[in-house]
Design a protein around this motif. Structure first.
Motif, PDB file in Angstrom:
ATOM      1  N   TYR A 117       3.687  -4.492 -10.529  1.00  0.00           N
ATOM      2  CA  TYR A 117       3.205  -5.323  -9.436  1.00  0.00           C
ATOM      3  C   TYR A 117       1.781  -5.785  -9.746  1.00  0.00           C
ATOM      4  O   TYR A 117       0.902  -4.979 -10.067  1.00  0.00           O
ATOM      5  N   TYR A 118       1.579  -7.093  -9.634  1.00  0.00           N
ATOM      6  CA  TYR A 118       0.299  -7.706  -9.941  1.00  0.00           C
ATOM      7  C   TYR A 118      -0.296  -8.342  -8.691  1.00  0.00           C
ATOM      8  O   TYR A 118       0.408  -9.000  -7.930  1.00  0.00           O
ATOM      9  N   CYS A 119      -1.585  -8.175  -8.533  1.00  0.00           N
ATOM     10  CA  CYS A 119      -2.325  -8.805  -7.459  1.00  0.00           C
ATOM     11  C   CYS A 119      -2.842 -10.158  -7.948  1.00  0.00           C
ATOM     12  O   CYS A 119      -3.159 -10.314  -9.129  1.00  0.00           O
ATOM     13  N   ALA A 120      -2.932 -11.122  -7.051  1.00  0.00           N
ATOM     14  CA  ALA A 120      -3.414 -12.449  -7.418  1.00  0.00           C
ATOM     15  C   ALA A 120      -4.308 -13.004  -6.322  1.00  0.00           C
ATOM     16  O   ALA A 120      -4.145 -12.668  -5.148  1.00  0.00           O
ATOM     17  N   ALA A 121      -5.233 -13.878  -6.729  1.00  0.00           N
ATOM     18  CA  ALA A 121      -6.101 -14.558  -5.772  1.00  0.00           C
ATOM     19  C   ALA A 121      -6.292 -15.999  -6.207  1.00  0.00           C
ATOM     20  O   ALA A 121      -6.447 -16.288  -7.401  1.00  0.00           O
TER      21      ALA A 121
ATOM     22  N   GLY B 210      -2.286 -12.395  -2.939  1.00  0.00           N
ATOM     23  CA  GLY B 210      -0.870 -12.066  -2.900  1.00  0.00           C
ATOM     24  C   GLY B 210      -0.453 -11.131  -4.007  1.00  0.00           C
ATOM     25  O   GLY B 210      -1.296 -10.618  -4.758  1.00  0.00           O
ATOM     26  N   TRP B 211       0.852 -10.931  -4.083  1.00  0.00           N
ATOM     27  CA  TRP B 211       1.430 -10.018  -5.056  1.00  0.00           C
ATOM     28  C   TRP B 211       2.598 -10.677  -5.778  1.00  0.00           C
ATOM     29  O   TRP B 211       3.435 -11.348  -5.161  1.00  0.00           O
ATOM     30  N   PHE B 212       2.629 -10.475  -7.095  1.00  0.00           N
ATOM     31  CA  PHE B 212       3.775 -10.801  -7.915  1.00  0.00           C
ATOM     32  C   PHE B 212       4.376  -9.500  -8.424  1.00  0.00           C
ATOM     33  O   PHE B 212       3.734  -8.460  -8.360  1.00  0.00           O
ATOM     34  N   ARG B 213       5.563  -9.565  -8.990  1.00  0.00           N
ATOM     35  CA  ARG B 213       6.117  -8.430  -9.708  1.00  0.00           C
ATOM     36  C   ARG B 213       6.932  -8.932 -10.889  1.00  0.00           C
ATOM     37  O   ARG B 213       7.431 -10.049 -10.882  1.00  0.00           O
ATOM     38  N   GLN B 214       7.026  -8.083 -11.894  1.00  0.00           N
ATOM     39  CA  GLN B 214       7.821  -8.422 -13.060  1.00  0.00           C
ATOM     40  C   GLN B 214       8.544  -7.186 -13.548  1.00  0.00           C
ATOM     41  O   GLN B 214       7.913  -6.182 -13.889  1.00  0.00           O
TER      42      GLN B 214
ATOM     43  N   LEU C 295      -0.351  -3.926   0.065  1.00  0.00           N
ATOM     44  CA  LEU C 295       1.080  -4.191   0.179  1.00  0.00           C
ATOM     45  C   LEU C 295       1.748  -2.882   0.574  1.00  0.00           C
ATOM     46  O   LEU C 295       1.857  -1.966  -0.248  1.00  0.00           O
ATOM     47  N   GLN C 296       2.153  -2.791   1.829  1.00  0.00           N
ATOM     48  CA  GLN C 296       2.890  -1.621   2.308  1.00  0.00           C
ATOM     49  C   GLN C 296       4.364  -1.857   2.023  1.00  0.00           C
ATOM     50  O   GLN C 296       4.934  -2.852   2.490  1.00  0.00           O
ATOM     51  N   MET C 297       4.961  -0.962   1.253  1.00  0.00           N
ATOM     52  CA  MET C 297       6.347  -1.115   0.843  1.00  0.00           C
ATOM     53  C   MET C 297       7.163   0.035   1.409  1.00  0.00           C
ATOM     54  O   MET C 297       6.936   1.197   1.054  1.00  0.00           O
ATOM     55  N   ASN C 298       8.087  -0.283   2.293  1.00  0.00           N
ATOM     56  CA  ASN C 298       8.963   0.710   2.916  1.00  0.00           C
ATOM     57  C   ASN C 298      10.405   0.473   2.494  1.00  0.00           C
ATOM     58  O   ASN C 298      10.755  -0.599   1.997  1.00  0.00           O
ATOM     59  N   SER C 299      11.237   1.461   2.714  1.00  0.00           N
ATOM     60  CA  SER C 299      12.667   1.362   2.396  1.00  0.00           C
ATOM     61  C   SER C 299      12.875   0.843   0.980  1.00  0.00           C
ATOM     62  O   SER C 299      13.669  -0.081   0.748  1.00  0.00           O
TER      63      SER C 299
ATOM     64  N   VAL D  38       6.190 -12.059  -4.552  1.00  0.00           N
ATOM     65  CA  VAL D  38       6.585 -11.037  -3.584  1.00  0.00           C
ATOM     66  C   VAL D  38       6.045 -11.357  -2.187  1.00  0.00           C
ATOM     67  O   VAL D  38       6.799 -11.434  -1.220  1.00  0.00           O
ATOM     68  N   ALA D  39       4.726 -11.510  -2.076  1.00  0.00           N
ATOM     69  CA  ALA D  39       4.115 -11.731  -0.765  1.00  0.00           C
ATOM     70  C   ALA D  39       2.747 -12.366  -0.944  1.00  0.00           C
ATOM     71  O   ALA D  39       2.105 -12.175  -1.976  1.00  0.00           O
ATOM     72  N   ALA D  40       2.310 -13.109   0.075  1.00  0.00           N
ATOM     73  CA  ALA D  40       0.989 -13.725   0.043  1.00  0.00           C
ATOM     74  C   ALA D  40       0.423 -13.800   1.446  1.00  0.00           C
ATOM     75  O   ALA D  40       1.177 -13.839   2.432  1.00  0.00           O
ATOM     76  N   ILE D  41      -0.897 -13.842   1.515  1.00  0.00           N
ATOM     77  CA  ILE D  41      -1.583 -13.937   2.798  1.00  0.00           C
ATOM     78  C   ILE D  41      -2.739 -14.894   2.629  1.00  0.00           C
ATOM     79  O   ILE D  41      -3.469 -14.846   1.640  1.00  0.00           O
ATOM     80  N   ASN D  42      -2.921 -15.800   3.575  1.00  0.00           N
ATOM     81  CA  ASN D  42      -3.981 -16.784   3.393  1.00  0.00           C
ATOM     82  C   ASN D  42      -5.325 -16.194   3.809  1.00  0.00           C
ATOM     83  O   ASN D  42      -5.412 -15.066   4.289  1.00  0.00           O
TER      84      ASN D  42
END
Length: 124
Positions: free
Chosen positions: A94-98, A35-39, A81-85, A48-52
């Motif tokens: 933005y940080y990636c996490a596992a 997933g992704w965090f942000r600070q 992470l596709q970020m639109n608009s 922000v978002a996560a996927i199993n």
């Protein structure tokens, strides 16, 4: 050495798009949730978002639903992470996490692996 390395950040105008990538190395992450965090400056870290691991389940913070899409390519050991608009309030590192389970990522708890971050700046 196990690493997560983010890329794809940068400066974009409001309304624009960016695609972040997070490449894992040193182990296989196919059985991990990612997933992704942000600070943002002066603010706490935000989920922000996560996927199993099976890619059947994705979770998003309300503020990015409909604009951001998380996906993964297990063959490449990579999450995207596709970020639109994009909006100015999306400006952050933005940080990636596992982690073996998705819940700690969604709850912004301690995770097994985290990248060094990539800066996303959205201008007006």
């Amino acid at each position: 050495q196990v690493q997560l390395v983010e890329s794809g950040g940068g400066l974009v105008q409001a309304g624009g798009s960016l695609r972040l990538s997070c490449a894992g190395s040193g182990r296989t992450f196919s059985s991990y949730a990612m997933g992704w965090f942000r600070q943002a400056p002066g603010k706490e870290r935000e989920f922000v978002a996560a996927i199993n691991w099976g890619t059947a389940n994705t979770v998003y913070v309300d503020s990015v639903k409909g604009r951001f899409t998380i996906s993964r390519d297990n063959a490449k050991n990579t999450v995207y992470l596709q970020m639109n608009s994009l909006k100015q309030e999306d400006t952050a590192v933005y940080y990636c996490a596992a982690h073996p389970g998705i819940a700690p990522i969604v709850r912004s708890l301690k995770v097994d692996y985290r990248g060094q971050g990539t800066q996303v700046t959205v201008s007006s």
